[in-house]
Write a protein that holds these residues in place. Structure first.
Motif, PDB file in Angstrom:
ATOM      1  N   ASN A  10       0.836  -1.215   0.000  1.00 16.82           N
ATOM      2  CA  ASN A  10       0.000   0.000   0.000  1.00 16.82           C
ATOM      3  C   ASN A  10       0.863   1.255   0.000  1.00 16.82           C
ATOM      4  O   ASN A  10       0.567   2.227  -0.702  1.00 16.82           O
ATOM      5  N   LYS A  11       1.932   1.207   0.808  1.00 17.69           N
ATOM      6  CA  LYS A  11       2.843   2.354   0.918  1.00 17.69           C
ATOM      7  C   LYS A  11       3.494   2.639  -0.447  1.00 17.69           C
ATOM      8  O   LYS A  11       3.550   3.795  -0.897  1.00 17.69           O
ATOM      9  N   GLY A  17       1.859   5.871  -7.107  1.00 22.13           N
ATOM     10  CA  GLY A  17       0.595   6.080  -7.837  1.00 22.13           C
ATOM     11  C   GLY A  17       0.082   4.867  -8.589  1.00 22.13           C
ATOM     12  O   GLY A  17      -0.447   4.996  -9.698  1.00 22.13           O
ATOM     13  N   TYR A  18       0.222   3.656  -8.007  1.00 22.74           N
ATOM     14  CA  TYR A  18      -0.276   2.436  -8.656  1.00 22.74           C
ATOM     15  C   TYR A  18      -1.755   2.228  -8.350  1.00 22.74           C
ATOM     16  O   TYR A  18      -2.263   2.700  -7.337  1.00 22.74           O
ATOM     17  N   ASP A  19      -2.452   1.439  -9.217  1.00 23.21           N
ATOM     18  CA  ASP A  19      -3.865   1.121  -8.960  1.00 23.21           C
ATOM     19  C   ASP A  19      -3.968  -0.103  -8.026  1.00 23.21           C
ATOM     20  O   ASP A  19      -2.959  -0.681  -7.618  1.00 23.21           O
ATOM     21  N   ASP A  20      -5.229  -0.494  -7.715  1.00 20.16           N
ATOM     22  CA  ASP A  20      -5.477  -1.574  -6.744  1.00 20.16           C
ATOM     23  C   ASP A  20      -4.909  -2.920  -7.216  1.00 20.16           C
ATOM     24  O   ASP A  20      -4.397  -3.707  -6.417  1.00 20.16           O
ATOM     25  N   GLU A  21      -5.042  -3.198  -8.521  1.00 15.27           N
ATOM     26  CA  GLU A  21      -4.591  -4.482  -9.057  1.00 15.27           C
ATOM     27  C   GLU A  21      -3.073  -4.614  -8.939  1.00 15.27           C
ATOM     28  O   GLU A  21      -2.554  -5.655  -8.532  1.00 15.27           O
ATOM     29  N   LYS A  22      -2.377  -3.518  -9.270  1.00 15.72           N
ATOM     30  CA  LYS A  22      -0.904  -3.523  -9.172  1.00 15.72           C
ATOM     31  C   LYS A  22      -0.480  -3.676  -7.703  1.00 15.72           C
ATOM     32  O   LYS A  22       0.492  -4.375  -7.401  1.00 15.72           O
ATOM     33  N   THR A  23      -1.247  -3.035  -6.791  1.00 13.17           N
ATOM     34  CA  THR A  23      -0.965  -3.172  -5.352  1.00 13.17           C
ATOM     35  C   THR A  23      -1.108  -4.627  -4.920  1.00 13.17           C
ATOM     36  O   THR A  23      -0.269  -5.155  -4.172  1.00 13.17           O
ATOM     37  N   ALA A  24      -2.177  -5.290  -5.421  1.00 13.36           N
ATOM     38  CA  ALA A  24      -2.408  -6.702  -5.066  1.00 13.36           C
ATOM     39  C   ALA A  24      -1.272  -7.573  -5.583  1.00 13.36           C
ATOM     40  O   ALA A  24      -0.836  -8.508  -4.891  1.00 13.36           O
ATOM     41  N   ILE A  26       1.892  -6.627  -6.093  1.00 14.37           N
ATOM     42  CA  ILE A  26       3.088  -6.372  -5.268  1.00 14.37           C
ATOM     43  C   ILE A  26       2.969  -7.089  -3.922  1.00 14.37           C
ATOM     44  O   ILE A  26       3.923  -7.731  -3.462  1.00 14.37           O
ATOM     45  N   ALA A  27       1.765  -7.014  -3.307  1.00 18.67           N
ATOM     46  CA  ALA A  27       1.550  -7.689  -2.018  1.00 18.67           C
ATOM     47  C   ALA A  27       1.745  -9.201  -2.175  1.00 18.67           C
ATOM     48  O   ALA A  27       2.402  -9.846  -1.347  1.00 18.67           O
ATOM     49  N   TYR A  28       1.209  -9.761  -3.263  1.00 17.36           N
ATOM     50  CA  TYR A  28       1.334 -11.194  -3.566  1.00 17.36           C
ATOM     51  C   TYR A  28       2.814 -11.584  -3.710  1.00 17.36           C
ATOM     52  O   TYR A  28       3.271 -12.576  -3.140  1.00 17.36           O
ATOM     53  N   GLY A  29       3.560 -10.764  -4.443  1.00 17.81           N
ATOM     54  CA  GLY A  29       4.992 -11.018  -4.625  1.00 17.81           C
ATOM     55  C   GLY A  29       5.761 -10.920  -3.323  1.00 17.81           C
ATOM     56  O   GLY A  29       6.642 -11.739  -3.055  1.00 17.81           O
ATOM     57  N   LEU A  30       5.411  -9.933  -2.507  1.00 18.84           N
ATOM     58  CA  LEU A  30       6.110  -9.749  -1.228  1.00 18.84           C
ATOM     59  C   LEU A  30       5.854 -10.914  -0.273  1.00 18.84           C
ATOM     60  O   LEU A  30       6.768 -11.360   0.428  1.00 18.84           O
ATOM     61  N   ILE A  31       4.601 -11.416  -0.253  1.00 16.34           N
ATOM     62  CA  ILE A  31       4.281 -12.565   0.623  1.00 16.34           C
ATOM     63  C   ILE A  31       5.159 -13.758   0.214  1.00 16.34           C
ATOM     64  O   ILE A  31       5.764 -14.426   1.051  1.00 16.34           O
ATOM     65  N   GLY A  32       5.266 -13.996  -1.106  1.00 17.50           N
ATOM     66  CA  GLY A  32       6.098 -15.087  -1.608  1.00 17.50           C
ATOM     67  C   GLY A  32       7.563 -14.899  -1.259  1.00 17.50           C
ATOM     68  O   GLY A  32       8.241 -15.837  -0.844  1.00 17.50           O
ATOM     69  N   LEU A  33       8.025 -13.667  -1.409  1.00 19.07           N
ATOM     70  CA  LEU A  33       9.418 -13.338  -1.127  1.00 19.07           C
ATOM     71  C   LEU A  33       9.743 -13.553   0.358  1.00 19.07           C
ATOM     72  O   LEU A  33      10.772 -14.140   0.708  1.00 19.07           O
TER      73      LEU A  33
ATOM     74  N   SER B  10       9.264  -2.688  -5.471  1.00 18.04           N
ATOM     75  CA  SER B  10       8.077  -2.998  -6.279  1.00 18.04           C
ATOM     76  C   SER B  10       8.458  -3.864  -7.491  1.00 18.04           C
ATOM     77  O   SER B  10       7.726  -4.788  -7.846  1.00 18.04           O
ATOM     78  N   VAL B  11       9.600  -3.576  -8.125  1.00 23.12           N
ATOM     79  CA  VAL B  11      10.042  -4.371  -9.289  1.00 23.12           C
ATOM     80  C   VAL B  11      10.349  -5.806  -8.859  1.00 23.12           C
ATOM     81  O   VAL B  11       9.913  -6.768  -9.510  1.00 23.12           O
ATOM     82  N   ILE B  12      11.078  -5.953  -7.724  1.00 15.58           N
ATOM     83  CA  ILE B  12      11.430  -7.303  -7.244  1.00 15.58           C
ATOM     84  C   ILE B  12      10.158  -8.092  -6.899  1.00 15.58           C
ATOM     85  O   ILE B  12      10.008  -9.254  -7.270  1.00 15.58           O
ATOM     86  N   ALA B  13       9.223  -7.420  -6.196  1.00 10.95           N
ATOM     87  CA  ALA B  13       7.973  -8.098  -5.796  1.00 10.95           C
ATOM     88  C   ALA B  13       7.158  -8.497  -7.025  1.00 10.95           C
ATOM     89  O   ALA B  13       6.609  -9.607  -7.082  1.00 10.95           O
ATOM     90  N   THR B  14       7.103  -7.617  -8.043  1.00 15.73           N
ATOM     91  CA  THR B  14       6.339  -7.936  -9.269  1.00 15.73           C
ATOM     92  C   THR B  14       6.993  -9.103 -10.009  1.00 15.73           C
ATOM     93  O   THR B  14       6.296  -9.992 -10.503  1.00 15.73           O
ATOM     94  N   LEU B  15       8.315  -9.103 -10.042  1.00  7.89           N
ATOM     95  CA  LEU B  15       9.049 -10.196 -10.696  1.00  7.89           C
ATOM     96  C   LEU B  15       8.753 -11.529 -10.000  1.00  7.89           C
ATOM     97  O   LEU B  15       8.471 -12.541 -10.648  1.00  7.89           O
ATOM     98  N   PHE B  16       8.776 -11.510  -8.679  1.00  9.78           N
ATOM     99  CA  PHE B  16       8.510 -12.718  -7.894  1.00  9.78           C
ATOM    100  C   PHE B  16       7.064 -13.187  -8.107  1.00  9.78           C
ATOM    101  O   PHE B  16       6.803 -14.374  -8.238  1.00  9.78           O
ATOM    102  N   ALA B  17       6.139 -12.210  -8.142  1.00  5.66           N
ATOM    103  CA  ALA B  17       4.719 -12.551  -8.357  1.00  5.66           C
ATOM    104  C   ALA B  17       4.530 -13.181  -9.732  1.00  5.66           C
ATOM    105  O   ALA B  17       3.780 -14.153  -9.888  1.00  5.66           O
TER     106      ALA B  17
END
Lengths: 212, 41
Positions: A10-11, A17-24, A26-33, B10-17
């Motif tokens: 969210n931050k 300036g990303y939309d909701d889908e892009k936020t979701a 990033i959150a999905y990628g971060l959880i995996g990471l 954000s780029v790293i997280a998107t890549l991982f996703a």
């Protein structure tokens, strides 16, 4: 941890300036990471302390790579996943570190071949096993099954090659035992018994959490 | 500087996703709900 990933996403989205889908995404990628980094660090640390670092790393990467193409039983939450993954990797790695010195015997090669043959049949019949949170389309299913069989083939070649090298040369290294154990573990998770095992481990973890 | 750091994260997280989207599931046992924009990959 999931909440932390969502709040970071969210931050980032607010700032960039990303939309909701892009936020979701990033959150999905971060959880995996987070999941990847925490399990890797925990296994590496425990492995270093108790002397099964390489076995733990082979099982972590081996089973992880197989899981990407095979799918399998899933746990209900982030923390129960961490708990089950770290405990299982460490126990399996410890067992491998104890038996690896005997793994140059012919009986081990025989056991490897039987395990890989069973894994090929089970993967061909069942893989990929999807999660309700990530449905898999039919076209992708065929592609993933092909990749799973190819990965399994590469693991089998590496296992047999290591056994042959160890028996022919003075130079000794041991990857076959941990590699075969990661195949065994990942194939087990494709079966109904694997699903029952993960559910039971989930219940034990959740019961422990509630009694605190 | 902070914006650059957030952009890198954000780029790293998107890549991982995206990597997770092209596979059967995440690395180990937990699979969070996949965002709809990644589902057709």
């Amino acid at each position: 941890m999931e909440n932390l990933a969502r709040s970071i996403a969210n931050k980032i989205s607010k700032k960039l300036g990303y939309d909701d889908e892009k936020t979701a995404v990033i959150a999905y990628g971060l959880i995996g990471l987070f999941q990847f980094i925490i399990i890797l660090c925990a296994c590496a640390l425990i492995g270093l302390v108790f002397g099964f670092f390489w076995e733990a790393m082979i099982i972590f990467w081996g089973a992880g790579l197989l899981r990407r193409v095979m799918g399998g039983a899933h746990s209900s939450g982030f923390y129960s996943c961490l708990f089950i993954s770290v405990v299982c990797i460490c126990i399996l790695a410890y067992i491998c570190s104890l038996i690896k010195v005997y793994s140059d015997s012919f009986y081990f090669l025989l056991a490897y071949l039987v395990i890989y043959a069973a894994a090929f049949v089970i993967v061909y019949k069942l893989a990929p096993v999807e999660s309700p949170n990530k449905p898999i389309k039919e076209s992708k299913r065929v592609r993933l099954r092909k990749k799973a069989l190819m990965t399994l083939g590469i693991f089998a070649i590496l296992t047999v090659a290591q056994w042959i090298i160890n028996n022919l040369c003075d130079f000794k290294f041991y990857i076959s035992c941990a590699l075969t154990v990661s195949v065994m573990w990942q194939t087990f998770l494709l079966l109904p018994a694997g699903k029952a095992f993960v559910s039971a481990a989930d219940r034990i973890f959740n019961a422990g959490k509630h009694t605190k | 500087m902070k914006t650059k750091l957030l952009a890198v994260v954000s780029v790293i997280a998107t890549l991982f996703a995206t990597l997770a989207a092209t596979s059967a599931c995440f690395w180990w046992l937990y699979q969070p709900e996949e965002p709809s924009s990644l589902q057709d990959r």
